[in-house]
Each structure stands twice: as C-alpha cells, then as structure tokens.
Design an enzyme around this catalytic site. Sequence first.
Site, PDB file in Angstrom:
ATOM      1  N   GLU A   1       0.822  -1.222   0.000  1.00  0.00           N
ATOM      2  CA  GLU A   1       0.000   0.000   0.000  1.00  0.00           C
ATOM      3  C   GLU A   1       0.855   1.271   0.000  1.00  0.00           C
ATOM      4  OE1 GLU A   1      -2.805  -0.262   3.209  1.00  0.00           O
ATOM      5  OE2 GLU A   1      -3.894  -1.918   2.305  1.00  0.00           O
TER       6      GLU A   1
ATOM      7  N   GLU B   1      -5.269  -8.736   0.211  1.00  0.00           N
ATOM      8  CA  GLU B   1      -6.097  -8.424   1.373  1.00  0.00           C
ATOM      9  C   GLU B   1      -7.535  -8.184   0.917  1.00  0.00           C
ATOM     10  OE1 GLU B   1      -4.703  -5.146   3.699  1.00  0.00           O
ATOM     11  OE2 GLU B   1      -2.623  -5.862   3.738  1.00  0.00           O
TER      12      GLU B   1
END
Length: 535
Positions: free
Chosen positions: A187, A327
Amino acid sequence: MSSRVRKAGLALLAATLTFAGTVYGVTRSASADVVAQQNASQLVADMGAGWNLGNTLEANNNGIPSETAWGNPVVTQALIDRVRASGFKTIRIPVSYLGHIGAGPNYTINAAWLNRIQEVVDYAHSRGLYVLINMHGDGYKTVTGSWLICDAADQATIKDKYQKVWRQVATRFQSYNDRLIFESMNENFDGQYGNPTQPCYSNINAYNQIFVDTVRRTGGNNASRWLLVPGWNTNIDHTVGSGFVLPTDHNRSSAIPANEQRIMISVHYYDPWDFAGQEDGTITQWGAGTTNPAKRSVWGQEDFLDGQMKKMYDTFVTRGYPVFVGEYGSIDKTTYDSASNRYRADYARAVVATAKKYGAATAYWDNGWNGQHGFGLFNRNSATVTQQGIINAIMSAVGGSQPTTPPTTPPTTPPPTTTPPTTPPPTSPGGTGACRVSSAVNAWNTGLTNSITITNTGTAAINGWALAFTLAAGQTIVSGWSASYAPTSGTVTATNASYNGTLPPGGSATIGYQASHNGNAAAPTAFRLNGTPCN
C-alpha cells in the site's frame, strides 16, 4: 492494510504495551526441496485460499517492530497448523523492518529479528503452505520511523537502503522452494487518497524494479521465484492505469520459458468501505441477499466486484501475469446487526469466487481481533476457530465449480434494479423533459460516496442522457459506476451507461461515485439533465 484498519478493535491496547521479551533464534535450516515450476494458472490454482497473519510481524512500538506490539500473542506452530487444518493453503506474513535496520551504508537488519521472521516462515513453509513475505509498514507516513516514502526528497538514499535490505532478506531465503513468494512493499503511496501524483508513482515503479533486480541477482531459487509487485496503494483502478509500469525481469533464470512470467500483481479489495471497514452501524449488510436495503451500501455490490476483477483479468492475467488479492475482508458489526456475520460470509464468498473466475488468488485479512470491528477468524491464544461460517464461505468459493478462467467474453452484469433494453439506446444525449434528482452522500475522513437517482418527470421518454452537476470545492471523483464522469472536479457531466440510457416517463436510474475531499463533504448542486434544470 492501512494503519487505521490494521489496528481496528485494538485501540485500548495502545502504545503502553512493552516490547516482546521473546528471544529469537534460528529453529531449522531453510527448506531446499524442489517444487516443479508452475505457470500462472497452475500457481493460482495451487495457492487456493489464503490468510493474512496480520497485526503481527508488521506491528511496532515507536518504530521498533515487535510481534506482540498491537496485542496479538507470539505466533506458534499450533496456530499455523490450525489455519492449515481449516483449509487455507497460503499464508501472507506482513513484515516491518523499521528500527531493526542499522545505519548506512550497510543497513544491516537486526539478526534476531531476521531469525524470527525465518522461524515464523518455517512454521508455514515446512507444512507445505505457500508463504508470502513483504516490506509492510516501512512505507507508511503514519508509522514512526518509516522511510520508504515515495515523495520524500532524498530518493537516492531511500533506494540504496531499500536495495540493501531486500538483498539481505532474499539471500537469507534463497534456497527455499517456489512456495515462498516475496512481495516488494504494501500500500505504498503519498498518503493522499485520490488520483496518483508524479513523481511519487515513478518512485513506486522504481522501487518495484529495484526489488526484482535485487532478488534475482542473489541467485539460487530466487532466480526463478515468483515475485509480487503492487501499483499505487494496491488500488485496482490505479494499477490497471494511472501510471503503473510493470518491472522488467531480465535477470531471471534462463530455464524459465521465454513466454512465461514470474511476476505477480498485488491489489487489495475493501469495497464498499462503508460495509467492509467503516466502524459504525449504518451499513451492516451486503449483496443480493440483503434483507434491509437501508443497511446496504448504495455501491460496491456484486456487479461492481465483477467489474473490478475483470479489469485485472483484462490488463494482466491475459498477458500471463497472475493477480493476487492480498487483502480483503470485512469487520464484525454484530453489535449493530445480529445478522452481520451472514453478510460478511456472503462478501468473502463473492470476493473469492469472483477472483477465481478471473484468474486471481486471494488472502483474507485477519488482524487477530475478535469482536466489535475485528477481522479475526481465529483465537490466536487458543489456536481455535472463531468464524467458521466465514471460513466455510471462503472454502466453498475456492473449491466450487467456478472456472479458473472466465469465458472469452465475460458477460456484463447490469445493476439488479435495471433491465437493459434489447437494443441499447444511443449513448449521446437526446431528448429533454422535466426531471427530479435525489442525492445521498456518505462521508468519512477524506472520502465520500454519493448515490444519485435521476427520475424523468416529463411526459416523453428520454433516450440518452447527460447529467451535469457541480461538486463542492475540494472534491475530486476517484471512481464511479453506472455512468462515465468527466471531468473529475468542478462541474462534472455524468453520461449514461449502455443499459440505463432510456428513461421512460416516470422512469429512473441510479448512479454513483466515490470522491476524495479536504473537509467539505457537501452534496453536489446545480443538476441539469440534457441542459434542463432538475428539481
């Protein structure tokens, strides 16, 4: 996972927790058994259902990584065995290095920490599971001691440090077989939600290239190992476009066929956020089985999920690059809605099944927290299952009858409330008439979603429409559905999709978008449908 979600449900455990007193050490030599080389589709099929050991090796106290820093217990073989026995075949292990990295020019990783990482990897790898390890929290501006910052000034130093840290990790694991996969980072972006910025994205691309080159040059099984790289903030829309550059792989083993890849693409999926992660009781249900429409988000349902996974298929899977949804998941909202876990299971089932349909593997985000706002599937202290219903949903999806690749031309699924006409209407605006517009904004921190319903209150049909409206100052559309939007700020025009362009008298269409904002989450104003002001 962003830090605010990673810590969901753990606020009371805060910074007063002390560094774990565990003494780390090497427990066994690296596994060197041979696994046959696999192409992309074989790899995804073999990885099966995945699970994240979240809030653990990426946890930290004031910039010093410690697996117990955020309230989870020390990882045990018993926990990993329970995860495996529940049907999971892949474990993603987020890792932070941060203050365990020494000073330059060598940037030596603390030996005890690297030993502990290897020990936890071995818990899973020795059981025949796929294992993914990454550099997780080192790129978060919100984490003390973070340094892998894409918009920082001294990029030469950052890139040198990044290269040397990954060289040490790759060297430690170079003899492990292909069930071990490295992921470059997690991220990574500039911290501002919205469209990517340059040169920040260019630096993220550069990090990925350094990662691939560094791992390959350490030799051993690293020369052919599968490597996982993300785009901007692991965002699907900003990975299929917006500046993502696939790294070259010139240093890989010559034994790999030239027409095969050894690079995977990493994305995350938490849409719609108001269901998956927002910590309130407003949106507690998801999907076609919703019993209370008021508790279901106005966007991000099955058709949106299908469209997002199809983008990844069209952009990467068709070219031989497998996709890993590293995720996904949704928080426990049973405090607000006793039926919430049913919809969490529906959501997990849909994400896994749709990803499988489009040639992607998945890993559920588990932060170890059970109870309100938690993502946990297991009690890590007792190594027992806490959410069997969600696990069952995941296993039914990954082992069901869904094809591992979609049909040549996947069908386009319109929203369930709209029936597309046999002959699509023209996409250019045509026809006027009286109109009514309603808008429903749902805002959080620096983002919002808005659902707009357009109703034709005139006496003639509208065949093809364009709805103009003005966004509040500081708002920028990030993504939209059921219409195309241009430009993304100021006065925006939403143009109908192929299936909702005809509005008979009394007919309506619902569209929506997600936007970033700088504190002003006001609804848009000055609606005009084909030039006619709307009530």
